[in-house]
Design a protein around this motif. Structure first.
Motif, short mmCIF file in Angstrom:
data_model
loop_
_atom_site.label_atom_id
_atom_site.label_comp_id
_atom_site.label_asym_id
_atom_site.label_seq_id
_atom_site.Cartn_x
_atom_site.Cartn_y
_atom_site.Cartn_z
N THR A 86 49.19 19.49 40.53
CA THR A 86 49.85 20.78 40.31
C THR A 86 49.24 21.55 39.14
N ARG A 87 48.56 20.84 38.25
CA ARG A 87 47.92 21.53 37.12
C ARG A 87 46.85 22.49 37.60
N HIS A 88 46.30 22.24 38.78
CA HIS A 88 45.27 23.12 39.32
C HIS A 88 45.83 24.51 39.64
N ILE A 89 47.14 24.58 39.91
CA ILE A 89 47.76 25.88 40.14
C ILE A 89 47.64 26.75 38.89
N LEU A 90 47.93 26.14 37.74
CA LEU A 90 47.86 26.88 36.48
C LEU A 90 46.42 27.20 36.11
N MET A 91 45.52 26.27 36.37
CA MET A 91 44.11 26.51 36.08
C MET A 91 43.58 27.65 36.94
N GLY A 92 43.96 27.65 38.22
CA GLY A 92 43.54 28.72 39.11
C GLY A 92 44.10 30.07 38.70
N ALA A 93 45.35 30.05 38.24
CA ALA A 93 45.97 31.31 37.79
C ALA A 93 45.25 31.86 36.57
N ALA A 94 44.83 30.97 35.66
CA ALA A 94 44.10 31.42 34.47
C ALA A 94 42.73 31.98 34.83
N LEU A 95 42.12 31.43 35.87
CA LEU A 95 40.78 31.87 36.28
C LEU A 95 40.83 33.11 37.18
N ALA A 96 41.98 33.34 37.82
CA ALA A 96 42.10 34.41 38.82
C ALA A 96 41.66 35.78 38.34
N PRO A 97 42.03 36.23 37.13
CA PRO A 97 41.61 37.59 36.71
C PRO A 97 40.10 37.79 36.68
N TYR A 98 39.34 36.71 36.56
CA TYR A 98 37.90 36.82 36.43
C TYR A 98 37.16 36.67 37.76
N ILE A 99 37.88 36.24 38.81
CA ILE A 99 37.22 36.04 40.11
C ILE A 99 37.84 36.90 41.21
N ARG A 100 38.83 37.73 40.86
CA ARG A 100 39.54 38.49 41.88
C ARG A 100 38.64 39.52 42.57
N HIS A 101 37.53 39.87 41.92
CA HIS A 101 36.63 40.84 42.53
C HIS A 101 35.72 40.22 43.58
N LEU A 102 35.68 38.88 43.64
CA LEU A 102 34.79 38.19 44.57
C LEU A 102 35.41 38.13 45.97
N PRO A 103 34.58 38.11 47.02
CA PRO A 103 35.12 37.96 48.37
C PRO A 103 35.72 36.57 48.56
N MET A 104 36.68 36.46 49.48
CA MET A 104 37.38 35.21 49.69
C MET A 104 36.43 34.07 50.09
N LYS A 105 35.35 34.39 50.79
CA LYS A 105 34.42 33.34 51.21
C LYS A 105 33.70 32.70 50.03
N LYS A 106 33.72 33.36 48.87
CA LYS A 106 33.16 32.77 47.66
C LYS A 106 34.25 32.18 46.76
N VAL A 107 35.43 32.79 46.79
CA VAL A 107 36.52 32.32 45.94
C VAL A 107 37.00 30.94 46.38
N LEU A 108 37.20 30.74 47.68
CA LEU A 108 37.75 29.47 48.16
C LEU A 108 36.85 28.27 47.84
N PRO A 109 35.53 28.34 48.10
CA PRO A 109 34.70 27.21 47.68
C PRO A 109 34.70 26.99 46.17
N ALA A 110 34.75 28.10 45.41
CA ALA A 110 34.76 27.97 43.96
C ALA A 110 36.01 27.23 43.49
#
Length: 238
Positions: A86-110
């Protein structure tokens, strides 16, 4: 004002590989221990890389190996894995503002490749790039870090599973200190002072207290909740 020269994607990818090499030194013995313990529990050389490759998260992998038995307690393993991850949810939320501009096909593998180490290195790199006036997030750097850690972890754990049945108790070798040492180095890179570190301290105290008083992986959500609450009230006071 002169615009900083942007490095090429290949240069960024190589920089990611280079920066994560010290982390790999700490990961190798831990991945070997995971594989060895899995092999001693009856996990095959195929099953171990399947587990580490599909669930790339060290803490829950060790929990899975600890629960491995015949018949396999599938629901228990899934529940414990979810709780720890569940900690990955928080880590992903912290990273989200910096990757939101990327297409989903790049975000999901990342996000699939995101671990504690790659997340911490990405966040530290974001701060460095901000100070240098560069675009905050470098996907190529992140992939250089994440893919290198992924490949090394999966292969090394598979090697451990292959040799595990012929070895004794590897816990006595003292390799268990490698992973805490890696995290201390990562935290040092994220250090901003004592006040910003208070959520870390609250998380540590809560997790240690729950670990000592209860069974199971409840110390993970306890530490997470304590850190979040501390950060929330600290933000209100700021």
């Amino acid at each position: 004002m002169q615009t900083p020269t942007l490095p090429s994607p290949a240069q960024e990818f190589r920089r990611g590989i280079r920066d994560c090499l010290p982390i790999i030194i700490g990961m190798l013995p831990f991945a070997l221990i995971l594989g060895i313990q899995g092999g001693q529990k009856g996990m095959s050389v195929i099953e171990m890389p399947l587990m580490t490759g599909l669930n790339f998260a060290g803490g829950s992998e060790f929990a899975t190996v600890g629960l491995w038995a015949k018949p396999l307690p599938v629901l228990l393993i899934v529940g414990v894995t979810f709780m720890i991850n569940t900690r990955h949810i928080l880590m992903g939320a912290a990273l989200a503002p910096y990757i939101r501009h990327l297409p989903m096909k790049k975000v999901l593998p990342a996000l699939f490749l995101m671990t504690d180490e790659s997340w911490a290195m990405a966040m530290a790199d974001i701060r460095k790039r901000k100070d240098a006036g560069l675009p905050l997030f470098s996907l190529q750097y992140y992939l250089g870090v994440s893919l290198t850690l992924y490949v090394v972890w999966v292969i090394t754990s598979a090697v451990g599973a292959a040799v595990g049945p012929v070895l004794g108790d590897v816990a006595a070798w003292g390799f268990g200190m490698a992973f805490p040492a890696v995290f201390l180095v990562l935290l040092r890179g994220m250090w901003k002072g004592w006040r910003p570190a208070l959520p870390w301290l609250a998380s540590l105290i809560a997790a240690a207290a729950v670990y000592r008083t209860t069974k199971g992986a409840w110390y993970v959500p306890a530490g997470t909740a304590a850190g979040l609450l501390t950060a929330y009230f600290q933000g209100e006071d700021a």
